[in-house]
Write a protein that holds these residues in place. Sequence first.
Motif, mmCIF file in Angstrom:
data_model
loop_
_atom_site.group_PDB
_atom_site.id
_atom_site.type_symbol
_atom_site.label_atom_id
_atom_site.label_comp_id
_atom_site.label_asym_id
_atom_site.label_seq_id
_atom_site.Cartn_x
_atom_site.Cartn_y
_atom_site.Cartn_z
ATOM 1 N N GLU A 50 0.848 -1.188 0.000
ATOM 2 C CA GLU A 50 0.000 0.000 0.000
ATOM 3 C C GLU A 50 0.885 1.239 0.000
ATOM 4 O OE1 GLU A 50 -2.204 2.922 -0.143
ATOM 5 O OE2 GLU A 50 -3.298 1.012 -0.248
ATOM 6 N N PHE A 51 0.818 2.028 -1.076
ATOM 7 C CA PHE A 51 1.685 3.195 -1.245
ATOM 8 C C PHE A 51 1.591 4.146 -0.059
ATOM 9 C CE2 PHE A 51 2.752 7.445 -2.632
ATOM 10 C CZ PHE A 51 3.810 7.283 -3.529
ATOM 11 N N TRP A 52 0.395 4.344 0.473
ATOM 12 C CA TRP A 52 0.172 5.376 1.493
ATOM 13 C C TRP A 52 0.294 4.851 2.923
ATOM 14 C CZ3 TRP A 52 0.412 10.126 -0.289
ATOM 15 C CH2 TRP A 52 0.130 10.342 -1.637
ATOM 16 N N SER A 53 0.833 3.660 3.103
ATOM 17 C CA SER A 53 0.938 3.101 4.454
ATOM 18 C C SER A 53 1.851 3.953 5.335
ATOM 19 C CB SER A 53 1.455 1.667 4.403
ATOM 20 O OG SER A 53 2.769 1.627 3.872
ATOM 21 N N ALA A 54 1.498 4.037 6.612
ATOM 22 C CA ALA A 54 2.231 4.880 7.571
ATOM 23 C C ALA A 54 3.235 4.050 8.367
ATOM 24 C CB ALA A 54 1.246 5.553 8.523
ATOM 25 N N PRO A 55 4.256 4.694 8.932
ATOM 26 C CA PRO A 55 5.248 3.968 9.730
ATOM 27 C C PRO A 55 4.608 3.257 10.921
ATOM 28 C CG PRO A 55 5.992 6.202 9.281
ATOM 29 C CD PRO A 55 4.570 6.131 8.842
ATOM 30 N N ARG A 56 5.198 2.116 11.281
ATOM 31 C CA ARG A 56 4.729 1.347 12.420
ATOM 32 C C ARG A 56 5.425 1.801 13.699
ATOM 33 N NH1 ARG A 56 5.567 -3.184 10.129
ATOM 34 N NH2 ARG A 56 3.483 -3.896 9.678
ATOM 35 N N ARG A 57 6.729 2.087 13.597
ATOM 36 C CA ARG A 57 7.522 2.457 14.781
ATOM 37 C C ARG A 57 8.882 2.961 14.315
ATOM 38 N NH1 ARG A 57 8.515 -3.943 16.275
ATOM 39 N NH2 ARG A 57 9.523 -4.379 14.303
ATOM 40 N N SER B 234 -0.643 -0.949 -4.502
ATOM 41 C CA SER B 234 -2.089 -0.796 -4.706
ATOM 42 C C SER B 234 -2.426 0.424 -5.551
ATOM 43 C CB SER B 234 -2.818 -0.734 -3.353
ATOM 44 O OG SER B 234 -2.588 -1.918 -2.606
ATOM 45 N N ILE B 235 -1.638 0.634 -6.603
ATOM 46 C CA ILE B 235 -1.917 1.698 -7.575
ATOM 47 C C ILE B 235 -2.600 1.037 -8.769
ATOM 48 C CG2 ILE B 235 -0.892 3.411 -9.110
ATOM 49 C CD1 ILE B 235 1.388 3.660 -7.020
ATOM 50 N N ALA C 191 -2.106 6.737 -9.686
ATOM 51 C CA ALA C 191 -0.712 7.011 -10.040
ATOM 52 C C ALA C 191 -0.408 8.503 -9.954
ATOM 53 C CB ALA C 191 -0.412 6.480 -11.442
ATOM 54 N N LEU C 192 -1.357 9.326 -10.382
ATOM 55 C CA LEU C 192 -1.162 10.778 -10.332
ATOM 56 C C LEU C 192 -1.014 11.250 -8.884
ATOM 57 C CD1 LEU C 192 -1.088 13.294 -12.192
ATOM 58 C CD2 LEU C 192 -3.534 13.563 -11.706
ATOM 59 N N LYS C 193 -1.857 10.743 -8.005
ATOM 60 C CA LYS C 193 -1.772 11.107 -6.593
ATOM 61 C C LYS C 193 -0.441 10.657 -6.005
ATOM 62 C CE LYS C 193 -4.071 10.539 -2.129
ATOM 63 N NZ LYS C 193 -5.063 9.750 -1.342
ATOM 64 N N ALA C 194 0.009 9.461 -6.364
ATOM 65 C CA ALA C 194 1.288 8.960 -5.857
ATOM 66 C C ALA C 194 2.453 9.844 -6.315
ATOM 67 C CB ALA C 194 1.507 7.521 -6.314
ATOM 68 N N ARG D 205 0.314 -5.754 -9.624
ATOM 69 C CA ARG D 205 -0.950 -6.449 -9.902
ATOM 70 C C ARG D 205 -1.734 -5.780 -11.030
ATOM 71 N NH1 ARG D 205 -2.798 -6.194 -3.771
ATOM 72 N NH2 ARG D 205 -1.472 -4.342 -3.970
ATOM 73 N N GLU D 206 -1.684 -4.444 -11.104
ATOM 74 C CA GLU D 206 -2.470 -3.742 -12.116
ATOM 75 C C GLU D 206 -2.036 -4.097 -13.537
ATOM 76 O OE1 GLU D 206 -5.081 -1.547 -14.263
ATOM 77 O OE2 GLU D 206 -5.227 -2.257 -12.199
#
Length: 378
Positions: free
Chosen positions: A269-276, A303-304, A310-313, A325-326
């Motif tokens: 997931e491109f927008w995933s946030a840090p865990r720690r 997950s693009i 893609a534009l947002k990324a 996958r796309e």
Amino acid sequence: MNSKYQGFFQPLSFKSGIDLKNRIVMAPMTNFSSNEDGTVSDAEVAYYSRRANGVGMVITACAYVTPGGKGFPGEFGSDSDDMIPSLKRLASAIKEQGAKAVLQIFHGGRMVPAELVPNGDVVSASAIAAEQGHPSGEAPTPRALTIDEINSIIRDFGESARRAIEAGFDGVEIHGANGYLIQQFVSPHSNRREDQFGGSIENRLAFPLAIVDEVKKTVAEHAKDSFIVGYRFSPEEPETPGITMEDTLALIDALAAKDLDYLHVSLMEFWSAPRRGIDDTRSRMEIIQERVGKDVPVIGVGSIYSAEDALKAMSTGIPLIALGRELIIDPDWVSKVAEGRENEIETKLDRNAQSRLVVPDPLWKAIVNTPGWFPIQD
């Protein structure tokens, strides 16, 4: 073409001197479809050829650098000179479609199924079994590599790079992601060594950095033309102890100093946030881009599916976007955007389209029998 997508089609020049015609990359994806002897199958050649027309660069599925590193059934090898004709077929098929061809090279370490490697000898940085995600279900406890064996594997990566050069590839990607051997040395979970390859983060980085040095030395000695060297990494691990964002920043700082052509982040997931390991609420991708993007191009992935995704990324400043996958779901993604037909892009897999999409049987079966892996049109 819709003018807002013009950025996808800007060329990009790597430090090595190789130019990409656009900013869209085919991500490396295991396809389980090679021949029993480790050579590339006809089905794989057709699969890559179908997807290479449009993207700027294709990164292949991983090729094992030594028989003891084979991670999947139906994986092709780069472990001996006998494999060069097979690899040449693959490189030629990709390049004939106008894309740059990059061979991903790897060793599975403790994540290999014992039945796939000689004498069932599963190895890693330390004798610590994987906690999750092992393909065999019950993870075997690996044997800790000796210093001599570590140095031999470093040389194996260099030899695989030489074979990629001789086979006509435009580059190699060192696979330091997804829990495989290189990452196992970086991780405090899998690496409990007390020698020069373990302990402090500096020592845990010694193995991947030695591989980078060996590959670059091989390229300098054997490549007559410009040749890409990239590195893929996973930014964090769920295990405790495990790789944190703090560890990852140390890794990418060290890699950025190695004059690589690109760094490739491995994320679902491109927008995933840090865990720690870092006090920052931004996505991992934005943090990584800010940290090293001025020194080395970063490839973003995860997950693009649509052109808008893609534009947002790319709005983060990431210069290259990988589609995995796309491009299985819609191999014509790039041409549809180029022709102003982005509203025709398929973002869910058509269960009845295997032959149209040119997907080999083993990969197709894995996709349709793994719930949640792909968005599927019912």
